[in-house]
Design a protein around this motif. Structure first.
Motif, short mmCIF file in Angstrom:
data_model
loop_
_atom_site.label_atom_id
_atom_site.label_comp_id
_atom_site.label_asym_id
_atom_site.label_seq_id
_atom_site.Cartn_x
_atom_site.Cartn_y
_atom_site.Cartn_z
N THR A 140 46.96 47.11 36.79
CA THR A 140 47.36 46.63 38.12
C THR A 140 48.26 45.42 37.95
O THR A 140 47.97 44.53 37.14
CB THR A 140 46.14 46.24 38.96
OG1 THR A 140 45.33 47.40 39.17
CG2 THR A 140 46.56 45.66 40.31
N LYS A 161 49.60 50.13 39.06
CA LYS A 161 49.32 50.02 40.49
C LYS A 161 49.88 48.68 40.96
O LYS A 161 49.51 47.62 40.44
CB LYS A 161 47.82 50.08 40.77
CG LYS A 161 47.47 50.08 42.25
CD LYS A 161 45.99 50.25 42.48
CE LYS A 161 45.65 50.35 43.96
NZ LYS A 161 46.26 51.52 44.60
N ASP A 183 40.10 48.53 40.36
CA ASP A 183 41.14 49.44 39.90
C ASP A 183 40.90 49.95 38.49
O ASP A 183 41.39 51.02 38.11
CB ASP A 183 42.51 48.74 39.95
CG ASP A 183 42.98 48.46 41.37
OD1 ASP A 183 42.44 49.08 42.30
OD2 ASP A 183 43.87 47.60 41.54
#
Length: 434
Positions: A140, A161, A183
Motif C-alpha cells: 500500500t 494499492k 491491506d
C-alpha cells in the motif's frame, strides 16, 4: 475465425486526441494569443531573460540559487564534455558510468547524511524508478493529493494499492494508515517536502510520528527543498529535524543544482537494490557528462562556505516578494511555521515558490498575459494541475534576483492589477489560498 468483412470496425486508438475536454479551450487560447505555455526563452536562465524578442523579469524559473550561469558550473560542464564527450550512449549498468557519477553519488550521500545515494538521468525517473521498484501489488502506498505527478506515476506503475489523502491533512493521513493495516503487505507514505504548486511544506515531524506509530516507511520528495531549506540546504527533512526518521529522500538537479537529473538517498541496502532492480535506472541512457559535471560543481558550491549566503538570499527574496504581493492585495501563500531557527530567530519560512491564487482559469490566463506583456514572466497553474476553481500564478525567485528586479516586478504587478480589476472585476484578496 471472425470474418473481417462482418466484424465491427476497429476503434481508432488516436480518436482520443480529437475533441478531448481541453481541445476547445486550447483552440480559443491560441486564437486569442493567450496560451501561457511553450514560450521560447532565448537567453540563459537568469533573473532577466530574453523571451520572444523582449526582456522580461524571470519569475518562473526553478533556478533557485542562480547557479546555471555560475562560471564554475559552466566550466565543469565544459570539462566533462572535453573529457568524456557529449554522451555516454549506454545505461549506467553497462557502459554509462563515469567517475563523475561515483563522486556525485558519494557527495550527495554526505550532503543528505545517508549511507548511500543513486543518480538517475531525470528527477521523474528517480521517483518512478524507485516507487515502481520498492512497491509491489501486495503493498500500500499513501500519498498526499498535492504530490508531484512523477510520484503518482510511480505509484501506478507499482500496482500497489494507492490510498491518497487530502493535502497536508494529518487526520486524513491517519485514517488511511488505519485502513492500510488491513491491506496486508508493506506500507509506504510518500509526500513532497515542498509542494511544487502550492509552495507550502509538509508537516514532516507529525507525518513521521504517524508513520512510526503505524509501522510504515516514509519517503520525502525534496525536489524543491534540497538546495533551499535547512542549514546545509539538505531540504525540508533537515529544516524540520527529521532526517533520521525519513527512510528515503529524493531530489533533483534541475532546480538548485543547475543541471538535469535526480537522486535517491537512503540506506545502502535499498540503494543497492535499486541499482540492480530499477528498470528506469537499468534501461535508460546515462545522463550526458555535462549534466553530471555541472550538478557536481553546483553541489560543491552549495556545500562550500558560499552556501549559507546563497540559501539566505533566496529565502530573503521569497519573503520580500511574498510580502510585496500581499501588500498589493494579492492572495498569496502564507509563511510556513517551523521550529525556531537558532541562527535567525525565525519561526516561519517562505519557500521560493510564491503562489498567487486567482481562482478562475480564464482570469489566470488573462492576468498572466498582462504580466507577460508588461515584462514579467510567471507560470500559470490551471486545472487539473490545481483543484477546480484553484487557478493560480506560480512565481518563484532566485538568490540572484536583486531588490531592483523584485521592485520592478512588484510595480508591474501593481499596475496590472489596477487595470485588470477595472475591466474584469476583483481578484481574490489576502487570506485566500487554494
Amino acid at each position: 475465425m471472425t470474418d473481417p468483412a462482418t466484424a465491427p470496425a476497429p476503434v481508432d486508438v488516436f480518436a482520443k486526441v480529437r475533441g478531448h475536454e481541453r481541445a476547445e479551450q486550447l483552440a480559443a487560447a491560441r486564437e486569442a494569443d493567450l496560451l501561457p505555455y511553450f514560450h521560447v526563452q532565448e537567453s540563459a536562465a537568469q533573473p532577466v531573460v530574453t523571451m520572444e524578442g523582449a526582456e522580461r523579469i524571470q519569475l518562473g524559473s526553478n533556478n533557485y540559487l542562480g547557479l546555471t550561469s555560475d562560471p564554475r558550473v559552466i566550466a565543469a560542464a565544459h570539462d566533462a564534455i572535453d573529457r568524456y564527450g557529449t554522451g555516454l550512449t549506454g545505461s549506467r549498468l553497462l557502459n554509462g558510468t563515469i567517475p563523475l557519477h561515483l563522486e556525485l553519488e558519494r557527495e550527495i550521500a554526505e550532503w543528505m547524511g545517508t549511507e548511500d545515494a543513486i543518480v538517475f538521468s531525470t528527477g521523474h525517473q528517480a521517483n518512478v524508478g524507485t516507487l515502481g521498484t520498492i512497491l509491489g501489488p501486495t503493498d500500500t502506498v499513501i500519498a498526499d493529493s498535492g504530490d508531484h505527478a512523477s510520484i503518482l506515476d510511480g505509484c501506478l506503475l507499482s500496482k500497489a494499492k494507492l490510498r491518497p489523502f487530502r493535502h497536508n491533512r494529518l487526520d486524513k493521513l491517519e485514517k488511511q494508515l488505519q485502513r492500510a493495516r488491513g491491506d496486508g503487505g508493506g506500507v509506504l507514505v510518500v509526500v513532497d517536502g515542498v509542494f511544487s504548486m502550492e509552495g507550502d511544506i509538509a508537516p514532516l515531524r507529525e507525518i513521521a510520528d504517524l508513520t512510526e506509530r503505524y509501522g510504515a516507511r516514509l519517503m520525502v520528495d525534496e525536489a524543491h527543498g534540497a538546495g533551499v531549506l535547512g542549514a546545509r540546504g539538505a531540504g525540508t527533512s533537515e529544516l524540520l529535524g527529521v532526517e533520521d526518521r525519513v527512510d528515503l529522500r529524493m531530489g533533483t538537479f534541475s532546480k538548485s543544482l543547475a543541471s538535469c537529473g535526480g537522486f535517491i538517498a537512503g540506506t545502502t541496502e535499498v540503494v543497492e537494490y535499486l541499482r540492480i532492480s530499477s528498470r528506469a535506472f537499468l534501461f535508460t541512457a546515462s545522463a550526458v557528462p555535462a549534466a553530471v559535471g555541472s550538478a557536481l560543481a553546483a553541489l560543491r558550491i552549495v556545500r562550500s562556505d558560499e552556501g549559507p549566503a546563497l540559501l539566505s538570499a533566496v529565502l530573503d527574496n521569497a519573503r520580500y516578494l511574498r510580502d510585496g504581493l500581499e501588500a498589493l492585495g494579492y492572495a498569496v501563500v502564507q509563511p510556513q511555521p517551523i521550529p525556531t531557527d537558532v541562527a535567525t530567530g525565525r519561526t516561519d519560512v517562505v519557500t521560493p515558490i510564491v503562489t498567487v491564487t486567482v481562482g478562475d482559469d480564464w482570469k489566470a490566463v488573462l492576468l498572466w498575459r498582462a504580466l507577460f506583456d508588461a515584462g514579467v514572466f510567471v507560470n500559470t497553474a490551471l486545472h487539473p494541475a490545481v483543484p477546480p476553481a484553484g487557478a493560480a500564478l506560480r512565481t518563484s525567485v532566485m538568490a540572484t534576483h536583486t531588490r531592483q528586479h523584485l521592485d520592478e516586478a512588484l510595480e508591474v504587478f501593481a499596475r496590472v492589477k489596477r487595470a485588470f480589476e477595472a475591466e474584469h472585476g476583483a481578484l481574490p484578496g489576502p487570506g485566500v489560498h487554494a
